[in-house]
Design an enzyme around this catalytic site. Structure first.
Site, PDB file in Angstrom:
ATOM      1  N   HIS A 179      35.695  37.520  42.886  1.00  0.00           N
ATOM      2  CA  HIS A 179      37.086  37.167  43.187  1.00  0.00           C
ATOM      3  C   HIS A 179      37.597  38.189  44.202  1.00  0.00           C
ATOM      4  CE1 HIS A 179      41.429  36.795  42.358  1.00  0.00           C
ATOM      5  NE2 HIS A 179      41.165  35.636  41.792  1.00  0.00           N
ATOM      6  N   ASP A 218      33.940  42.736  35.584  1.00  0.00           N
ATOM      7  CA  ASP A 218      35.192  41.978  35.650  1.00  0.00           C
ATOM      8  C   ASP A 218      35.096  40.825  34.648  1.00  0.00           C
ATOM      9  OD1 ASP A 218      37.181  40.161  36.191  1.00  0.00           O
ATOM     10  OD2 ASP A 218      36.757  39.988  38.341  1.00  0.00           O
ATOM     11  N   GLN A 245      37.216  36.118  33.421  1.00  0.00           N
ATOM     12  CA  GLN A 245      36.852  34.733  33.072  1.00  0.00           C
ATOM     13  C   GLN A 245      35.821  34.700  31.957  1.00  0.00           C
ATOM     14  OE1 GLN A 245      38.411  32.186  34.291  1.00  0.00           O
ATOM     15  NE2 GLN A 245      39.448  33.096  36.057  1.00  0.00           N
ATOM     16  N   LYS A 274      45.097  35.010  30.780  1.00  0.00           N
ATOM     17  CA  LYS A 274      43.987  34.057  30.739  1.00  0.00           C
ATOM     18  C   LYS A 274      43.367  34.019  29.334  1.00  0.00           C
ATOM     19  CE  LYS A 274      42.690  35.031  35.551  1.00  0.00           C
ATOM     20  NZ  LYS A 274      43.233  33.950  36.352  1.00  0.00           N
ATOM     21  N   CYS A 327      40.503  32.029  45.447  1.00  0.00           N
ATOM     22  CA  CYS A 327      40.400  33.469  45.746  1.00  0.00           C
ATOM     23  C   CYS A 327      38.953  33.936  45.796  1.00  0.00           C
ATOM     24  CB  CYS A 327      41.197  34.314  44.748  1.00  0.00           C
ATOM     25  SG  CYS A 327      42.951  34.004  44.800  1.00  0.00           S
TER      26      CYS A 327
END
Lengths: 417, 152
Positions: free
Chosen positions: A134, A211, A214, A237, A375
């Site tokens: 991202h 990261d 997600q 999220k 993104c």
């Protein structure tokens, strides 16, 4: 798939109807149609348990934390810190001191880029990221490279959307100071072999940032088992409020890193000659934080724990298989990203029809999807496409919604026939 | 069943120009050009113009985008070929007012001829940029030759 597996996957791990009742927004209509929300990778909706918790805080507990001797302040501090321990347990960090509240994934990465970068990264050093990051895991490192004269190296991925792991050993040199990789890709859905990346990096003494923006909402995450050095994610999220996120860092790095921002709460004492910084985690939490957000995030995790992350992973896996099955049966649909190990984010394109047009037509049926580059412009460049449409699943989605989505896709073809 | 508002947006003329755009490709010679980009949705196009005195003798576009942006570019090139620069700028004003819903309600945009089919766009605020990207790019080409513009 053999018959035994079939039986397992057909057993629904939790009562989705009951879960849906916890999300009042799902009763909304859009253009006169019931809302079908497939934009969960952008943000998830909030259950009543979170909404009520935020309201309760402002109705009964509102106060500044870490400073008042009065009852409300002590209570608010207690709830905020309880939430930190909830997060610690949720990702199995070894200490609550390793849980830093931030505004979200983006700020968490920027914090590491600024602070770890200031301490450990100098001219000609190298940072490795992957080609499917991202923008928030690209740009902070580019800024750091501009400041220091360090170099950014890219681990590529193949056309299935899987990292070309065989390339990684060749990218690592004596100058590599950090590897920062996405756990699950927001645009491709790929779950990356982060365990292998971390093991290889550690054999060279290189720390790794994962990261998890997600990933944490889709599967159990254990930072000690992963042995990652940093893990970052966002509250919104994860069925929690916006404006709150988490940086997990190993104590040895967080202790060595300088503060990110200066201000109140991050100090032990201030004189004009010398300021002594507060201990972890407060050293990285300057100023009054999003107190309600932090408490709300704790409530979101409590909620997910009542369902169970294993059950959530199993259910979303079933739904994902169903999406793939349905996509396979429609001509002129191409999935972008076909990784074997994946979460329920599906980028797709339709032959000759721009994603933006798909998004508008689906919106008319009350279906919310994301269209654009998500993104991740380098991912789009890899596939030589300007944009995709993306369907991303959450815990409240159903097979019926996927069936309705497929009908609506046929309507797109009809408009453009 | 296709909703009527949706049909209003995706009219046959728009779909036809999307499929078979007019004046597509780079014209040679050209003395004005600009690049237009909508970073949010990835629409990306180039406008080329050849002018003689005040007259646009030739105009074309190149690039890709959604049906609205592509058909808008195609219809714009058709409308502006042979027009004066002053007329082109007037057309831009009228078109912009139409898609942003700034004109009066009884305005039927008859003067815009075929371009009037983009009236439906005003009901889709997020699509206004799609319809107007080629127009902004055309103005940029005339005003600041060879500059690139972005909708953001």
């Amino acid at each position: 798939m053999n018959s035994d597996n079939k039986q397992i996957t057909d057993t629904v791990p939790f009562d989705v109807r009951k879960v849906r009742e916890d999300f009042p927004i799902l009763a909304e209509t859009v253009h006169g149609k019931p809302l079908v929300y497939f934009d969960n990778a952008a943000t998830t909706h909030k259950p009543l348990q979170v909404i009520n918790r935020l309201q309760h805080y402002y109705l009964h507990e509102n106060s500044n934390i870490h400073r008042g001797v009065h009852a409300l302040s002590q209570h608010a501090t207690g709830e905020y810190e309880k939430s930190r321990r909830t997060i610690q347990k949720f990702i199995n960090a070894s200490s609550e001191k390793e849980i830093i509240f931030t505004r979200g994934t983006t700020e968490s990465i920027n914090l590491v880029a600024q602070s770890f970068g200031a301490k450990f990264i100098a001219q000609d050093d190298e940072i490795i990221i992957s080609g499917m990051e991202h923008h928030s895991n690209i740009v902070p490192w580019q800024l750091l490279c501009e400041r220091t004269g360090a170099r950014l190296k890219i681990l590529p991925f193949d056309l299935n959307g899987e990292l070309q792991m065989e390339e990684l050993p060749g990218l690592i040199t004596a100058k590599t100071k950090l590897i920062s990789v996405v756990h699950a890709s927001n645009s491709l859905g790929t779950v990356n072999p982060v365990e292998d990346i971390i093991a290889l990096a550690h054999s060279h003494g290189i720390p790794v940032l994962i990261d998890g923006a997600q990933a944490v909402q889709h599967m159990p995450v254990d930072v000690q088992k992963l042995d990652c050095d940093f893990y970052v994610f966002s509250g919104h999220k994860l069925y929690g409020p916006t404006g709150i996120g988490v940086l997990y860092g190993k104590t040895k790095y967080l202790e060595a890193m300088p503060p990110y921002q200066g201000g109140g709460d991050m100090i032990l004492s201030v004189t004009f000659d010398k300021t002594i910084y507060n201990e972890l985690p407060y050293k990285f939490e300057a100023g009054t934080p999003d107190i309600a957000g932090g408490i709300g995030l704790g409530a979101a995790i409590d909620y997910l724990n009542t369902i169970g992350m294993d059950a959530i992973a199993a259910y979303e896996h079933q739904l994902s298989d169903y999406v793939i099955e349905k996509f396979t049966n429609i001509d002129k649909v191409q999935l972008i990203g076909n990784a074997k190990k994946r979460v329920g984010s599906f980028s797709f394109i339709l032959d000759g029809i721009h994603p933006h047009d798909i998004g508008t037509i689906l919106d008319f049926d009350g279906i919310a999807i994301r269209t654009g580059h998500h993104c991740t412009q380098p991912v789009m460049q890899r596939f030589c496409i300007p944009a995709t449409a993306r369907l991303s699943l959450g815990i409240y989605n159903t097979r019926e919604e996927i069936d309705f989505f497929v009908q609506s896709i046929h309507k797109v073809f009809e408009v453009f026939s | 069943m296709i909703n009527s508002e949706l049909r209003e947006l995706y009219q046959q003329v728009i779909l036809d120009h999307n499929k078979n755009p007019k004046n597509f490709g780079k014209i040679d010679p050209h003395n004005h050009s600009a690049e237009g980009f909508n970073p949010l949705c990835g629409d990306h196009l180039f406008i080329y113009l050849q002018t003689e005195g005040d007259v646009i003798t030739n105009i074309s576009f190149e690039g890709g985008g959604c049906a609205i942006s592509k058909s808008s570019a195609s219809l714009m090139t058709e409308a502006l070929k042979g027009k004066s620069i002053t007329e082109a700028k007037e057309f831009f004003e009228r078109f912009h007012n139409m898609v942003t819903g700034q004109a009066s309600e009884d305005d039927d945009f008859e003067d815009l001829d075929k371009l009037a089919i983009f009236q439906g766009v005003r009901d889709f605020p997020v699509r206004v940029k799609c319809a107007s990207l080629s127009w902004h790019t055309m103005i940029a080409a005339l005003d600041n030759n060879n500059k690139s513009i972005s909708t953001e």
